[in-house]
Design a protein around this motif. Structure first.
Motif, PDB file in Angstrom:
ATOM      1  N   GLY A  65      55.704 -31.296  31.995  1.00 14.65           N
ATOM      2  CA  GLY A  65      54.645 -31.787  32.021  1.00 14.65           C
ATOM      3  C   GLY A  65      53.698 -31.565  33.414  1.00 14.65           C
ATOM      4  O   GLY A  65      52.680 -31.898  33.770  1.00 14.65           O
ATOM      5  N   ILE A  66      54.483 -30.696  34.110  1.00 18.51           N
ATOM      6  CA  ILE A  66      53.821 -30.293  35.485  1.00 18.51           C
ATOM      7  C   ILE A  66      53.294 -28.791  35.281  1.00 18.51           C
ATOM      8  O   ILE A  66      54.215 -27.715  34.919  1.00 18.51           O
ATOM      9  N   PRO A  67      52.329 -28.410  36.121  1.00 22.29           N
ATOM     10  CA  PRO A  67      51.806 -27.092  35.857  1.00 22.29           C
ATOM     11  C   PRO A  67      52.543 -26.047  36.719  1.00 22.29           C
ATOM     12  O   PRO A  67      53.321 -26.581  37.738  1.00 22.29           O
ATOM     13  N   ILE A  68      52.563 -24.828  36.295  1.00 23.69           N
ATOM     14  CA  ILE A  68      53.486 -23.775  36.717  1.00 23.69           C
ATOM     15  C   ILE A  68      52.517 -22.888  37.343  1.00 23.69           C
ATOM     16  O   ILE A  68      51.405 -22.520  36.897  1.00 23.69           O
ATOM     17  N   ILE A  69      52.767 -22.396  38.599  1.00 23.32           N
ATOM     18  CA  ILE A  69      52.375 -21.147  39.307  1.00 23.32           C
ATOM     19  C   ILE A  69      53.234 -20.205  39.402  1.00 23.32           C
ATOM     20  O   ILE A  69      54.536 -20.263  39.566  1.00 23.32           O
ATOM     21  N   LEU A  70      53.052 -18.750  39.236  1.00 27.24           N
ATOM     22  CA  LEU A  70      54.020 -17.850  39.261  1.00 27.24           C
ATOM     23  C   LEU A  70      53.931 -16.973  40.336  1.00 27.24           C
ATOM     24  O   LEU A  70      52.836 -16.584  40.878  1.00 27.24           O
ATOM     25  N   GLY A  71      55.079 -16.523  41.081  1.00 28.86           N
ATOM     26  CA  GLY A  71      55.304 -15.476  42.256  1.00 28.86           C
ATOM     27  C   GLY A  71      55.441 -14.255  41.691  1.00 28.86           C
ATOM     28  O   GLY A  71      55.251 -13.865  40.502  1.00 28.86           O
ATOM     29  N   ASN A  72      55.902 -13.356  42.708  1.00 27.34           N
ATOM     30  CA  ASN A  72      56.378 -12.291  42.582  1.00 27.34           C
ATOM     31  C   ASN A  72      55.479 -11.273  41.986  1.00 27.34           C
ATOM     32  O   ASN A  72      55.637 -10.423  40.931  1.00 27.34           O
ATOM     33  N   GLU A  73      54.234 -11.524  42.167  1.00 30.70           N
ATOM     34  CA  GLU A  73      52.793 -10.673  41.800  1.00 30.70           C
ATOM     35  C   GLU A  73      52.729 -10.868  40.186  1.00 30.70           C
ATOM     36  O   GLU A  73      52.084  -9.879  39.627  1.00 30.70           O
ATOM     37  N   MET A  74      53.399 -11.746  39.506  1.00 30.72           N
ATOM     38  CA  MET A  74      53.121 -12.129  38.148  1.00 30.72           C
ATOM     39  C   MET A  74      51.731 -12.798  38.128  1.00 30.72           C
ATOM     40  O   MET A  74      51.328 -13.725  39.016  1.00 30.72           O
ATOM     41  N   VAL A  75      50.775 -12.208  37.069  1.00 31.29           N
ATOM     42  CA  VAL A  75      49.360 -12.893  37.233  1.00 31.29           C
ATOM     43  C   VAL A  75      49.310 -14.109  36.397  1.00 31.29           C
ATOM     44  O   VAL A  75      48.906 -15.317  37.221  1.00 31.29           O
ATOM     45  N   ASP A  76      49.730 -14.304  35.228  1.00 33.88           N
ATOM     46  CA  ASP A  76      49.616 -15.680  34.482  1.00 33.88           C
ATOM     47  C   ASP A  76      50.537 -15.522  33.511  1.00 33.88           C
ATOM     48  O   ASP A  76      50.809 -14.593  32.888  1.00 33.88           O
ATOM     49  N   PHE A  77      50.720 -16.843  32.706  1.00 30.93           N
ATOM     50  CA  PHE A  77      51.830 -17.072  31.541  1.00 30.93           C
ATOM     51  C   PHE A  77      51.531 -16.064  30.582  1.00 30.93           C
ATOM     52  O   PHE A  77      52.161 -15.298  29.956  1.00 30.93           O
TER      53      PHE A  77
END
Length: 486
Positions: free
Chosen positions: A342-354
């Motif tokens: 139920g918690i949103p994710i942000i991505l690291g390591n230059e990954m743009v989006d899901f």
């Protein structure tokens, strides 16, 4: 005569047996095609427009001093219960519509209510279609795009407000019945099992409508581990995935293995690449020019493609719609994000989006999906991660604590973004100016995925501060900056 009857019955039985055997061999593989459904129970078989267009934040106002925020609807069903009411509102022929002044609308969150916030402005007509309204009323013309729906639950007649941030349209009608929402909000309040939020405008007297916590968090984030799901697929599972995306049997598909472990599958002009870093990429060039874009058709096409080929992961939602032009064709780039627990994710390591998908009306040109699986929810018996492991010892900081600890950093970013050199960071006036301005646009509780490990990569709980031009994630336990994006 009797022998002929026996012979006929025997032939009939053999024929029926062959028929059922044929049907069995045809039907059984179809039940096994969904690779990710088999490996991960969070995937389902269909994805609808109504699944795409959902809020990403739910502000519940119990009173002027008592608020809370949720990021997921699965527990309380506030949006689910509102959809039927909205369906009725958007089809009413004689609905009363009144434009509210901005100053008046700003006071409404001090009253018992719910505010549904969308990640970006959405087309009101598309929202109506997502809610299964066949012939939307004048509301879709009065306010063509919205990013917030407000529901008044206090004393007197209930009403809704559609807002795009600058224009606020109140909708009144005797048929509006919010009894189920009122009851649900009362149950949440009586339970007391929620994190308390305050308006920076009301609590700190800043000219800012951001909501923050300033006390102990009642619901700390559990420790979550994720894994690279593509790396763990075996050869048969990869082939089944290729068959789904390329829509043909594996015998007709060309396969190329790269030195780094990635695999490319090709059939005619369609290409599927399973990258070793966990990214799935699909490409199918346009077969003819698309001269006029259609958002509704493109969204339906995307939903059907995701349902048929990609599989739907629980918690994914449409976050951004961008118009694009490639060569002489006009389409959309759709960005999807997702939640864990139920918690949103942000991505690291230059990954743009899901998920990113390019759609040109009825044609999907490209699809990119970064696939990560919550190991705590895994059915793999060899994985011993507890499902609800709460970190011990550390105290989760409130969002205002994080702001306070990083105020100098925030001020510096404010000065940089506004090209201000003369102001002193030590000046209390500049700090108050920053907090009173619209520089901080949002503060969100999130998980940060470092995207560094293929297995047992631990997500980091963060408070994400979004500014006019940047995004900054701070550790929820020590307040340190763990990620920034400009």
């Amino acid at each position: 005569m009797r022998e002929r009857i026996k012979t006929f019955l025997l032939i009939s039985l053999v024929g029926i047996s062959l028929l059922f055997t044929k049907r069995l061999w045809i039907e059984l593989p179809n039940e096994m095609l969904d690779v990710f459904s088999r490996r991960n129970e969070t995937y389902k078989t269909s994805y609808l427009l109504s699944d795409m267009i959902i809020p990403n934040k739910y502000l519940v106002n119990f009173s002027d001093k008592n608020h809370t925020i949720f990021y997921d609807d699965s527990k309380h069903g506030l949006w689910t219960n509102s959809r039927k009411i909205l369906n009725g509102i958007l089809r009413l022929k004689d609905v009363k519509v009144v434009e509210l002044p901005n100053d008046e609308f700003l006071t409404y969150n001090g009253k018992r209510s719910i505010s549904f916030y969308f990640p970006n402005k959405i087309n009101t007509y598309i929202l109506a279609k997502a809610l299964d309204v066949k012939e939307p009323n004048l509301i879709v013309d009065t306010i063509p795009n919205i990013n917030n729906i407000y529901v008044y639950l206090g004393e007197g007649d209930s009403f809704f407000v559609f807002s795009d941030g600058e224009k606020h349209i109140a909708i009144y009608d005797e048929s509006i019945d919010v009894a189920s929402l009122t009851q649900q909000v009362s149950m949440i309040e009586e339970s007391g099992n929620y994190n308390f939020y305050h308006s920076m405008r009301d609590y700190y007297r800043f000219d800012n409508d951001i909501y923050v916590t300033n006390n102990d968090m009642k619901n700390p984030l559990p420790t979550v581990y994720v894994e690279n799901e593509i790396r763990n697929l075996d050869e048969k599972e990869k082939e089944k995935l290729a068959e789904k995306f390329l829509n043909i049997g594996i015998d007709y598909i060309g396969e190329i293995g790269e030195n780094n472990g990635s695999t490319i599958y090709r059939y005619n002009q369609r290409v599927l690449k399973l990258n070793v870093n966990g990214t799935l990429e699909y490409f199918h060039p346009l077969e003819q020019a698309v001269k006029k874009r259609n958002l509704y058709q493109s969204l339906i096409t995307a939903a059907e493609f995701i349902s048929k080929s990609a599989g739907v992961q629980k918690g994914m939602y449409l976050a951004k719609v961008e118009e694009i032009k490639i060569d002489d064709s006009f389409g959309y780039n759709l960005t999807f994000r997702y939640r864990v627990r139920g918690i949103p994710i942000i991505l690291g390591n230059e990954m743009v989006d899901f998920v990113q998908i390019e759609v040109f009306n009825d044609h999907v040109r490209s699809y990119k999906h970064f696939i990560r699986k919550d190991m705590n929810k895994s059915v793999d018996k060899d994985i011993n991660k507890p499902v609800d492991n709460i970190p011990s010892g550390g105290k989760m900081l409130s969002s205002f604590d994080v702001i306070d600890r990083n105020i100098d950093f925030i001020v510096q970013k404010y000065l940089e973004e506004n090209n201000i050199i003369s102001e002193s960071q030590e000046d209390l006036d500049i700090k108050e100016k920053v907090l009173s301005s619209s520089f901080i646009q949002d503060i969100t509780l999130s998980y940060f995925d470092p995207c560094l490990k293929d297995i047992e990569d631990e997500l980091i709980g963060v408070w994400v501060i979004k500014t006019n031009k940047g995004l900054y994630a701070f550790d929820i336990y020590n307040g340190s900056l763990v990620y920034e994006k400009n």
